[in-house]
Design a protein around this motif. Structure first.
Motif, short mmCIF file in Angstrom:
data_model
loop_
_atom_site.label_atom_id
_atom_site.label_comp_id
_atom_site.label_asym_id
_atom_site.label_seq_id
_atom_site.Cartn_x
_atom_site.Cartn_y
_atom_site.Cartn_z
N TRP A 183 0.83 -1.21 0.00
CA TRP A 183 0.00 0.00 0.00
C TRP A 183 0.86 1.25 0.00
N ARG A 219 2.41 1.65 -3.34
CA ARG A 219 1.40 2.11 -4.31
C ARG A 219 1.11 3.60 -4.14
N GLU A 220 0.91 4.03 -2.88
CA GLU A 220 0.55 5.43 -2.64
C GLU A 220 1.73 6.36 -2.77
N LYS A 252 1.41 5.46 -7.55
CA LYS A 252 0.32 6.38 -7.85
C LYS A 252 0.81 7.76 -8.29
N ALA A 311 1.96 7.33 -11.83
CA ALA A 311 0.81 7.15 -12.72
C ALA A 311 0.07 8.46 -12.95
N ARG A 312 -0.02 9.27 -11.87
CA ARG A 312 -0.67 10.56 -12.02
C ARG A 312 0.15 11.48 -12.93
N LEU A 316 -3.92 7.22 -14.56
CA LEU A 316 -5.08 6.98 -13.71
C LEU A 316 -6.36 7.35 -14.46
#
Length: 943
Positions: free
Chosen positions: A20, A23-24, A28, A31-32, A37
């Motif tokens: 997690w 990922r965060e 993420k 990806a942003r 996303l």
């Protein structure tokens, strides 16, 4: 055992926590940054996303099945089912651009073509546009989706076979449904039957016969500031009211006395008692006026009997005139009427006013007349608020005529194509009824239609605008989609294109009546340029993409053509205004020739036949043309500057010289034939200028001079390529030429002359000729627009020459000039044929006299045989000319002096015709014939 399970549980929690956090904290953000996303790609639709997840690996099968069904439903013309499946298809493939493009085009073109009614076509056009707008929101920074939305509006509204009705429906879509509700203009009697507009005068006459005082009582109430709505709500009486609105013994006013004496005079009285009254006229002074039958006004002026009608018409809306008519309609005795006290003082006027009752009960006849009067008032208000729409519905677009040499008789009167128009107000009501449910920017569900004769203007129309911009038609890019990232130089990745534009066309509440489909398309073309990288240093070049998320190039169109679309749309706005005649007012608007036509005195246009016996003047204060011309000039200058498409002539020569080093070093080979004449030398230099460079970048070791030479060659090569690709010289010359005030006024004169020539009376056609021959028409067009001053080549003279301007060289403009010139010549030949026939006969007579003189001289010199032949020929010619039935020997000679068919004064290499042969052939070819015996243009007349 428990210990092992605890270890497994702790390990699982630790791994999940690490996953997690990874990922965060890592995945993420990356990806942003790369816009991977769902919410970064575009707006997320919960239902579509849930459907995708539910299908898991079978989504491809479902998509294929839906594509097949959509195609089958289209073959069976089952449009509603096709629409539902198409929406499901796009939900399953939200980030695949092809379904959005293809299915939107399918609705806007294929389904559109299968339908007959324009309002149904408009629905599927709006559906295609909404699909593109929805796809654009689901896929950010996509220029192709934005571009296609603008193209649909441009092509299907403005460039279709039904342009007039499509433009009208487009304007109706921007008007509140209540404001264009046909009940606003409809009248129903007490039985609930509609009273047609063509019967208004008949119904008025019937009500006058039933109750003569009803119409005057209505005028009295309206003059007393009692509105139509209040009148229709008054208590109704079938008999005489207990308290009449105008008591029989009400004191009179000087105006009432004047109107009474006018009635008496028209019935046979001389009006002498009134002349001897106020005004201090003696019997001796009045004697000469008895035969002319004059009546004195309250201010002492004498009005002849011929001016009585005009005097009454000017005061028809005044309360005193209405009261006088009311008394007359009720059959008041004239002697008793004139014996009433005159309310001349202020106190008497106040006492008289107190006895009037504008709220007295009304009759059924008065209410029906009030409904008719209110309908006419609402039609006037509608036309004055939307003059362009009213003229388009009444007159249509400018009709085209075939030339006089085609068809029988006066072929110029034959309209090339028919257009949708509303010939009378009943046709307008039907059109509004058929168009009530068209796609709109307003929520049609919030519009509750009133009962017959109960229409009211909505209090706050803005509140009914659809909240979701995608559901509106026409759609506008109301929410900019700019990225917050920065480029290497610190500037934003995506920025607004052309922030200095006069209007942005993004807020539906800020649009005027001049807003059209060209402006809507221009708004989307501007929006499509937002994700496109900025221009580079070379003409037509685009900088490399620095942010692959927010910057994209168009796929199916050259980027430079993409950038010129807003300029083309702005130029089209000007062309539409010219086509429909919305020129700004000028001093020539008071020309008397405008009387009796659709041109109003002092500017504006006359709208006839919608209100029987009444001419509406609309568009008098409209000034749309000049701002549009200024904006067109500014936009094309901006395009030229940003894309390096316009270079100073001196700088261009210097660049050509600078590029010579690279060209002679790398582009000239030994096998090339060396030029031996100046003409071949110029052709050789042009070929070298357009030759492909052998180096994509400067090589290492080149001198600074060689690098500058290579860069100059690349600049000029791209300069020529992209100017030709985009037809930039023509667009730029037209933008700069149209802003010339002389061009605007001359074009207005051509429009006025053409309008006059469209009317059948002979006087109008002669007035049209006079308009053509005004100094600010053809003459100003030739001398101030088509021609420009240029210095004479060489040292021997300092005089200037009149040569063809860049604007005048434009091929499409030359075709337009030849069309106008041909129309003028046909009109002049028709109207002045008798004078021309006499001139041709006079030429023949003079030729015969010359032949007689030649024969006499021949006989004197001894050439008897030759002289006899000449003598016989001359006598035969004189006998032919003496018979008016015989054709003139100069019958084919045109005596209409041209305005545009000349050569300019170019001294090198040779003069150029103001209208080229190719332009003449193109115009004549479109009409089915080419005149090969056309006279050659001559030199320009003196200044």
């Amino acid at each position: 055992m428990l210990r092992r399970e605890a270890i497994y549980l702790v390990a699982m929690l630790a791994l999940l926590s690490v996953a997690w956090l990874w990922r965060e904290g890592v995945v993420k953000p990356q990806a942003r940054k790369l816009a991977l996303l769902e919410e970064e790609i575009g707006n997320v639709e919960v239902a579509g996303r849930a459907l995708e997840l539910a299908l898991t690996g079978s989504r491809g099968l479902a998509v294929s099945y839906l594509w097949f069904n959509v195609t089958e439903l289209q073959k069976k013309n089952r449009w509603n089912e096709m629409e539902l499946l198409t929406r499901s298809l796009t939900k399953l493939q939200p980030h695949f651009i092809t379904p959005w493009l293809f299915q939107s085009w399918n609705f806007a073109y294929n389904v559109y073509a299968e339908l007959d009614r324009p309002r149904e076509k408009l629905y599927y056009l709006s559906l295609g546009c909404q699909m593109l707008a929805e796809g654009e929101k689901r896929n950010r920074f996509n220029p192709d989706l934005r571009y296609n939305l603008g193209f649909y509006l441009q092509h299907k509204i403005n460039q279709s076979d039904e342009t007039n009705v499509n433009r009208s429906l487009f304007q109706l879509a921007n008007i509140h449904p209540a404001e264009r509700d046909p009940l606003r203009l409809q009248v129903f009697d007490d039985k609930g039957d509609e009273v047609r507009w063509t019967r208004f005068e008949e119904v008025r006459q019937q009500q006058r016969l039933k109750r003569p005082e009803a119409e005057w009582l209505l005028r009295f109430r309206l003059a007393s500031q009692v509105g139509h709505d209040t009148i229709l709500k008054l208590a109704e009486t079938q008999a005489a009211a207990d308290k009449p609105a105008v008591p029989d013994d009400l004191p009179v006013t000087p105006l009432e006395i004047t109107l009474a004496w006018m009635d008496q005079t028209e019935q046979g009285s001389t009006g002498l008692p009134l002349i001897m009254g106020p005004g201090a006229w003696s019997s001796l002074a009045a004697a000469p006026l008895l035969a002319n039958r004059h009546v004195s006004t309250p201010d002492g002026r004498l009005i002849p009997e011929t001016e009585f009608s005009r005097f009454r018409a000017e005061r028809d809306a005044q309360a005193d005139a209405a009261i006088a008519g009311y008394r007359r309609a009720k059959g008041a005795d004239m002697a008793r009427f004139l014996a009433l006290p005159v309310a001349a003082t202020r106190e008497a006027q106040a006492a008289r006013q107190a006895r009037l009752d504008a709220q007295a009960p009304s009759s059924a006849e008065e209410k029906l007349l009030a409904r008719i009067d209110r309908a006419e008032k609402e039609l006037v208000a509608f036309c004055e608020k939307y003059p362009a729409l009213a003229r388009r519905l009444r007159e249509g677009l400018r009709p085209e005529f075939v030339p006089s040499n085609q068809g029988g008789g006066r072929g110029r009167r034959t309209i090339r194509r028919t257009q949708f128009t509303c010939e009378n107000a009943d046709s307008l009501v039907k059109f509004l009824s058929d168009s009530l449910s068209i796609p709109s920017v307003y929520d049609l569900r919030r519009h509750v239609r009133p009962s017959p004769n109960e229409w009211r203007m909505p209090e706050n129309p803005i509140a009914d605008i659809l909240s979701n911009p995608i559901d509106r038609f026409p759609l506008l890019p109301v929410n900019p989609d700019r990225s917050t990232d920065k480029l290497a130089d610190g500037s934003p990745v995506n920025k607004e294109w052309d922030p200095g534009a006069q209007k942005r066309y993004t807020d539906i509440r800020d649009l005027g009546e001049e807003f059209d489909a060209w402006a809507a398309a221009m708004a989307w073309y501007r929006y499509a340029l937002e994700p496109v990288p900025p221009p580079g240093e070379l003409p037509g070049e685009t900088r490399p993409i620095e942010n692959r998320v927010a910057q994209r190039r168009p796929k199916n169109l050259a980027t430079l053509l993409f950038r010129t679309q807003p300029g083309l749309m702005q130029a089209s706005i000007v062309k539409r205004l010219q086509q429909e005649g919305w020129y700004d007012a000028d001093a020539g608007d008071t020309d008397p020739v405008r009387e009796g036509t659709s041109l109003a005195m002092g500017g504006g246009y006359v709208l006839s036949d919608w209100i029987p016996g009444r001419r509406l003047i609309i568009g008098k204060d409209i000034a749309w043309m000049q701002p549009a011309l200024v904006e067109t000039d500014r936009v094309w200058r901006k395009i030229a500057q940003e894309n390096h498409l316009q270079v100073d002539p001196v700088e261009e020569i210097n660049l050509d010289r600078k590029a010579g080093l690279y060209r002679t070093t790398y582009l000239v080979s030994d096998e090339m034939e060396k030029p031996d004449t100046p003409e071949r030398q110029r052709a050789f230099e042009r070929a070298l200028r357009g030759a492909q460079s052998k180096h994509a970048q400067p090589e290492e070791g080149w001198s600074d001079e060689m690098k500058a030479s290579w860069k100059a060659h690349m600049f000029l090569k791209e300069f020529d390529i992209y100017r030709q690709m985009s037809n930039f010289p023509s667009h730029y010359a037209r933008a700069l030429g149209e802003i010339n005030p002389a061009a605007r006024i001359a074009r207005k004169r051509f429009y006025e002359a053409d309008t006059l020539a469209r009317f059948q009376p002979l006087a109008n056609e002669r007035d049209a000729l006079r308009i053509y021959r005004r100094p600010d028409a053809f003459l100003a067009w030739r001398e101030k627009v088509l021609l420009r001053e240029a210095p004479r080549r060489g040292w021997f003279s300092d005089t200037t020459l009149r040569v063809l301007s860049d604007y005048g060289k434009d091929e499409s403009l030359q075709e337009e000039c030849y069309t106008i010139d041909t129309r003028y010549r046909q009109l002049a030949a028709e109207q002045e044929e008798s004078a021309h026939a006499e001139a041709r006969r006079d030429l023949g007579t003079r030729l015969a006299d010359l032949q007689l003189a030649s024969a006499l001289l021949g006989a004197t010199g001894g050439a008897t045989g030759y002289a006899a032949g000449e003598w016989g020929l001359a006598l035969a010619l004189r006998r032919q000319l003496a018979n008016p039935r015989e054709p003139s020997p100069f019958g084919k000679l045109s005596l209409v002096a041209p305005f545009l068919d000349y050569l300019d004064e170019t001294d090198y290499p040779e003069p150029q015709p103001l209208i080229s042969e190719s332009a003449k052939n193109a115009v004549e070819g479109r009409n089915g014939s080419v005149n090969s015996n056309r006279p050659k243009p001559g030199p320009l007349p003196p200044r």
